[in-house]
Design an enzyme around this catalytic site. Structure first.
Site, PDB file in Angstrom:
ATOM      1  N   ASP A 150      -7.962  -7.331  -0.187  1.00  0.00           N
ATOM      2  CA  ASP A 150      -7.118  -7.566   0.992  1.00  0.00           C
ATOM      3  C   ASP A 150      -7.910  -7.110   2.192  1.00  0.00           C
ATOM      4  O   ASP A 150      -8.779  -6.234   2.074  1.00  0.00           O
ATOM      5  CB  ASP A 150      -5.820  -6.750   0.932  1.00  0.00           C
ATOM      6  CG  ASP A 150      -6.054  -5.311   1.371  1.00  0.00           C
ATOM      7  OD1 ASP A 150      -6.623  -4.540   0.572  1.00  0.00           O
ATOM      8  OD2 ASP A 150      -5.726  -4.970   2.518  1.00  0.00           O
ATOM      9  N   ASP A 190       0.860  -1.180   0.000  1.00  0.00           N
ATOM     10  CA  ASP A 190       0.000   0.000   0.000  1.00  0.00           C
ATOM     11  C   ASP A 190       0.903   1.239   0.000  1.00  0.00           C
ATOM     12  O   ASP A 190       2.133   1.129   0.024  1.00  0.00           O
ATOM     13  CB  ASP A 190      -0.961  -0.021   1.189  1.00  0.00           C
ATOM     14  CG  ASP A 190      -0.223   0.085   2.505  1.00  0.00           C
ATOM     15  OD1 ASP A 190       0.996   0.309   2.500  1.00  0.00           O
ATOM     16  OD2 ASP A 190      -0.873  -0.058   3.544  1.00  0.00           O
TER      17      ASP A 190
END
Lengths: 376, 376
Positions: free
Chosen positions: B271, B92
């Site tokens: 996720d 991320d």
């Protein structure tokens, strides 16, 4: 249980043997990982089998009695069925934890009153009910209920305590012999030599314990703070008295050095929380020496944790990665460190067996111990 | 990175595809276990491969940047080398953690100033340095630096935030396109659609993001507290705009129901910390429904955790044993629960793929979701 002595080292008192239980055989000398509450902390059962190659693990009577409790363990069909470990299990008597963990304990001739460290509830352990509890847990090897005297300890206290431990042993044996295993396999009972560091008491205790003629014998009350030389002297004295044709278990010992030195004195079985507890604190035993993973020197060391040892954790992960996990308090850090340390301890006793058989045990021990015990 | 769309469900917008990276291929729809600090908590890398059958894992830029730090990761040769996971990794942008974990953050056009939650040190993330950081971490899939607006969020704040995210995206792309991977394999950059729950903003953002023509696209700012229906409506709207020939990643989602419903809307990648975090709190996902292991009803249930799912943890350990471990706060409890939950999540998306290909995805989803989401 059967014990067969395969070989005795001509240069020391080290022995190679084999213990046969209904849950399988155990090559001795052996190290038994501690599985306090029915789990060797941070380790899956298949890892115990395949990676660590453990042959027997410990359970703690005190912990298991309090949680999950005997009712659950009995309904499961014993601890093996409950935790999915199908090889041998040894349980301690609960005494040590009662003395070290619980508050407000009161020792009387009857037994020990204590308070649960979990919920403050009151309980009583007696030689009789501790036999019943270990019957219910279903350990292959049960331990007699003893008092583990503290160190240092006044002679008079040590003597009285030892004598009570002997009277308790009689009650343990009576109860054990009057009862049967609950799950269709056989169990055995090991008595425990006490007597602090007093030679006459240890001699008396070893003779008394031997006279009970159980299938194996244990030495308790060592590794409680006394100097290593005291431990070795006491172990030596006691081993000379305990029968040769039965396994000798030195409880709660110890460092790699303690283990090899006591193998040389005739000890066959060891357990200790050191490899598991220290793992969770970032102290790693390797074939090259001892690593403190919190030390900054490992932060960019991308070599395997212990290439020599082999095995998954030792070779797949680097020192730098393990250090990162330990410093970050990641669960995987405890997992890897515990796998490494237990694999190392089982490697150590397996190497000891091989060198006893090869006839160079003492030379190997004296050569390797300075390596294993150095701080890297 | 290549994406090949294999099949689209005629009854829904669900798709089966394949993402090819230099670290291997990923069948989609896929769930990506979260490996915050370079470790999927309580899971060995070989367990990710063999038991969970993960195809890609996440790393968190914020955590890795702070610890072990970029210097260590670069010396290791990137995160794959550092943690021993040789399949694809997605990182991320660090934005989400900056907003949720660190104190005293200050968002400006330049970027975000923040204070480390570990040691209070001051840092600045900008679109440019976040690209550099992810280059150094070596993620196969990097994420653009965005602002993830809170929920609920005023229209005006959401609009300004989205517009800044778009300007930041331009800066991310410029930096990404001017730099190269450090370790010899290729990396790709996914932009992120924002816009809170406002349809016009989401439409505008999706169109803007699509116009950058990157190799894949993500949807952020959902699963932050809004009702599920809002999440589905927004996902549906955005998926209709994002190009069909590129993977679509819905960030931070979600429950098994969220995942199947969003697969039906055309999402390819998910996720979420739910399977791992909830595992550590004793909440277990199974093919039969959801178990709270703290519930006393499991204390004498000696059936396997999830016989249907198969696999080691699911079948070797009983519910009663897992409950004991969870209640006793044993590390093995977190290990078993995490193995179970991640195996379940990977099973879920694998089943989804099979049913999309078999043509009965919608029927299967509608039949199985009430089972999977029931509290046992």
């Amino acid at each position: 249980m059967k014990f067969s002595l395969k070989h005795t080292d001509p240069q020391s008192k080290a022995r190679v043997g084999e213990i046969t239980t209904d849950h399988g055989t155990i090559a001795t000398p052996i190290f038994m990982p501690v599985g306090t509450a029915g789990t060797v902390k941070a380790i899956h059962q298949r890892e115990l089998h395949q990676d660590i190659q453990a042959e027997i693990i410990l359970g703690n009577t005190y912990h298991l009695y309090l949680r999950p409790g005997l009712d659950i363990i009995e309904q499961a069909g014993g601890l093996h069925k409950f935790n999915g470990w199908d090889k041998p299990i040894l349980t301690d008597s609960g005494g040590y934890q009662v003395y070290s963990l619980s508050g407000n304990r009161k020792i009387t001739e009857e037994g020990v009153q204590f308070v649960s460290h979990i919920d403050g509830s009151k309980h009583l352990f007696t030689p009789e009910n501790v036999m019943d509890i270990q019957r219910t847990i279903g350990a292959d090897i049960m331990m007699a209920f003893d008092e583990c005297a503290p160190y240092p300890c006044e002679y008079k206290y040590a003597k009285n305590s030892m004598e009570m431990t002997h009277r308790w042993l009689k009650r343990c044996c009576d109860r054990f012999d009057q009862t049967e295993g609950k799950y269709g396999y056989s169990q055995t009972l090991f008595p425990i030599v006490q007597g602090s560091v007093y030679k006459d008491l240890r001699k008396k205790s070893a003779e008394t314990i031997a006279s009970f003629e159980r299938e194996g014998n244990a030495i308790g009350g060592l590794s409680v703070g006394e100097p290593a030389e005291e431990m070795y002297a006491t172990t030596d004295l006691v081993c000379d008295i305990l029968p040769k044709d039965k396994p000798r278990y030195l409880m709660g010992v110890g460092t790699p050095a303690n283990i090899l030195e006591c193998i040389a004195l005739g000890i066959d079985m060891f357990d200790c929380v050191m490899p598991t507890r220290n793992a969770r604190n970032g102290m790693i035993f390797t074939t090259q020496g001892i690593l403190n993973m919190r030390n900054a020197k490992w932060q960019a060391d991308f070599t395997p944790i212990d290439a020599e040892l082999g095995g998954y954790a030792s070779t797949h992960y680097s020192k730098a990665y393990l250090r990162h996990l330990v410093v970050s308090k990641e669960i995987l850090g405890a997992q890897i460190a515990t796998l490494q340390n237990l694999s190392f301890y089982l490697w150590l006793v397996q190497q000891a067996r091989e060198h006893i058989l090869a006839g160079d045990f003492v030379q190997w021990k004296d050569r390797i111990l300075p390596v294993l015990m150095q701080r890297l």
